[in-house]
Design a protein around this motif. Structure first.
Motif, PDB file in Angstrom:
ATOM      1  N   PRO A   1     -37.066 -31.116 -26.232  1.00 39.76           N
ATOM      2  CA  PRO A   1     -38.700 -30.792 -26.433  1.00 39.76           C
ATOM      3  C   PRO A   1     -39.418 -30.092 -25.449  1.00 39.76           C
ATOM      4  N   GLY A   2     -38.802 -29.682 -24.457  1.00 35.56           N
ATOM      5  CA  GLY A   2     -40.345 -28.947 -23.179  1.00 35.56           C
ATOM      6  C   GLY A   2     -39.443 -27.986 -23.290  1.00 35.56           C
ATOM      7  N   ILE A   3     -38.132 -26.890 -23.199  1.00 36.51           N
ATOM      8  CA  ILE A   3     -38.285 -26.120 -23.008  1.00 36.51           C
ATOM      9  C   ILE A   3     -38.134 -24.990 -24.910  1.00 36.51           C
ATOM     10  N   ALA A   4     -38.389 -25.438 -25.605  1.00 35.89           N
ATOM     11  CA  ALA A   4     -37.853 -25.405 -27.614  1.00 35.89           C
ATOM     12  C   ALA A   4     -38.853 -24.533 -27.827  1.00 35.89           C
ATOM     13  N   PRO A   5     -40.373 -24.916 -27.573  1.00 37.02           N
ATOM     14  CA  PRO A   5     -40.614 -24.535 -28.511  1.00 37.02           C
ATOM     15  C   PRO A   5     -41.133 -22.962 -27.701  1.00 37.02           C
ATOM     16  N   PHE A   6     -40.929 -22.696 -26.613  1.00 40.50           N
ATOM     17  CA  PHE A   6     -41.465 -21.614 -25.680  1.00 40.50           C
ATOM     18  C   PHE A   6     -40.098 -20.315 -26.313  1.00 40.50           C
ATOM     19  N   LEU A   7     -38.789 -21.295 -26.572  1.00 40.41           N
ATOM     20  CA  LEU A   7     -37.407 -19.964 -26.539  1.00 40.41           C
ATOM     21  C   LEU A   7     -37.190 -19.942 -27.888  1.00 40.41           C
ATOM     22  N   GLY A   8     -37.944 -20.931 -28.728  1.00 37.79           N
ATOM     23  CA  GLY A   8     -37.980 -20.386 -29.791  1.00 37.79           C
ATOM     24  C   GLY A   8     -39.425 -19.136 -31.117  1.00 37.79           C
ATOM     25  N   ALA A   9     -40.286 -19.872 -29.680  1.00 39.38           N
ATOM     26  CA  ALA A   9     -41.144 -18.253 -30.591  1.00 39.38           C
ATOM     27  C   ALA A   9     -40.770 -17.113 -30.128  1.00 39.38           C
ATOM     28  N   PHE A  10     -39.334 -17.384 -28.683  1.00 39.85           N
ATOM     29  CA  PHE A  10     -39.590 -16.040 -28.422  1.00 39.85           C
ATOM     30  C   PHE A  10     -38.189 -15.653 -29.597  1.00 39.85           C
ATOM     31  N   MET A  11     -37.352 -16.722 -30.130  1.00 42.38           N
ATOM     32  CA  MET A  11     -36.384 -15.917 -30.842  1.00 42.38           C
ATOM     33  C   MET A  11     -37.038 -15.361 -31.924  1.00 42.38           C
ATOM     34  N   PHE A  12     -38.165 -16.086 -32.272  1.00 48.65           N
ATOM     35  CA  PHE A  12     -38.963 -15.357 -34.244  1.00 48.65           C
ATOM     36  C   PHE A  12     -39.836 -13.851 -33.392  1.00 48.65           C
ATOM     37  N   ALA A  13     -39.888 -13.574 -32.205  1.00 43.99           N
ATOM     38  CA  ALA A  13     -40.187 -11.837 -31.788  1.00 43.99           C
ATOM     39  C   ALA A  13     -39.261 -11.529 -32.213  1.00 43.99           C
ATOM     40  N   LEU A  14     -37.899 -11.695 -32.493  1.00 39.52           N
ATOM     41  CA  LEU A  14     -36.665 -10.988 -32.909  1.00 39.52           C
ATOM     42  C   LEU A  14     -36.492 -10.604 -34.521  1.00 39.52           C
ATOM     43  N   GLY A  15     -37.587 -11.607 -34.843  1.00 39.72           N
ATOM     44  CA  GLY A  15     -38.114 -10.809 -36.488  1.00 39.72           C
ATOM     45  C   GLY A  15     -38.930  -9.087 -36.592  1.00 39.72           C
TER      46      GLY A  15
END
Length: 249
Positions: A57-71
């Motif tokens: 949970p600590g790192i997931a929100p940021f990396l998840g948001a970064f991966m969304f930027a892939l779109g």
């Protein structure tokens, strides 16, 4: 080095010229690229979901948001017509380079085909073998969106597209793909972390949930209508401010 990135005035002009080109594209070009953009945002949405499932949970929100930027990176670099980004065509309308009919036609056509692209990706994902936790996470996210008030949807849609259009806007200042991605990614990461509402991303979340477990379509409309209006107003705000700042007369 002085010409590595365009100035704000030059970005405004580039945005206007891009808007003119988009408004004059052939219908089949707009449909095809809008379909792809709907898929691209859906890919970003599901990738964000997977990252949030598998990482702590600590790192997931940021990396998840970064991966969304892939779109959005795929939209800008591979080529796509995204409804939220195309609200910037409003600048070309304000400068009287495109008509209201051209503006409305582009927005309507892109919105429809973004939805078809997102729905197609949802259907294809449903036919694959995927972790049930992905479906649980997406349906939970969709349920949370259905619980938002109209004001929350409107405000969240407005702020979302302020950030999305800023991401698109600053990407216009660069000429190479890597720089475009870096510049665009930060505002996109911000809107995901802040949980603002993106109409095309919601097309994916709602269509996937409808296929997997069913959904309240009245509730979907109560979310999508104000979110879409908020997205329009947010994009018009960005285009309007810069067009006013750098208009020639």
């Amino acid at each position: 080095m002085d010409n590595l990135f365009l100035s704000s005035a030059e970005v405004t002009e580039r945005s206007k010229q891009i808007g003119i080109k988009k408004a004059n594209n052939k219908a089949r070009t707009t449909r095809s690229l809008a379909f792809m953009a709907g898929m691209f945002i859906a890919i970003g949405g599901i990738t964000n979901t997977v990252v949030n499932i598998v990482l702590s949970p600590g790192i997931a929100p940021f990396l998840g948001a970064f991966m969304f930027a892939l779109g959005l990176m795929l939209v800008l670099v591979a080529g796509g017509e995204l409804f939220t980004g195309n609200i910037l065509l409003y600048g070309a309308y304000l400068s009287k380079d495109i008509s209201l009919k051209q503006l409305a036609t582009n927005w309507g056509r892109v919105y429809l085909w973004n939805f078809i692209g997102a729905l197609f990706f949802s259907c294809m994902t449903h036919l694959t073998k995927f972790d049930p936790a992905i479906a649980e996470s997406i349906t939970a996210a969709a349920a949370g969106k259905l619980n938002l008030t109209i004001i929350q949807c409107l405000a969240g849609g407005f702020l979302c597209n302020v950030l999305v259009c800023l991401g698109v806007w600053v990407s216009f200042s660069a000429n190479d793909g890597a720089s475009k991605f870096v510049l665009m990614a930060m505002p996109i990461i911000a809107f995901i972390l802040l949980k603002y509402e993106h109409s095309v991303a919601n097309m994916f979340y709602f269509s996937f949930t409808a296929i997997e477990s069913g959904i309240d379509f009245v509730g979907v409309l109560k979310n999508m209508i104000p979110v879409t209006v908020g997205n329009i107003l947010g994009g018009m705000f960005i285009a309007g401010v810069y067009q006013h700042a750098f208009k020639s007369n």
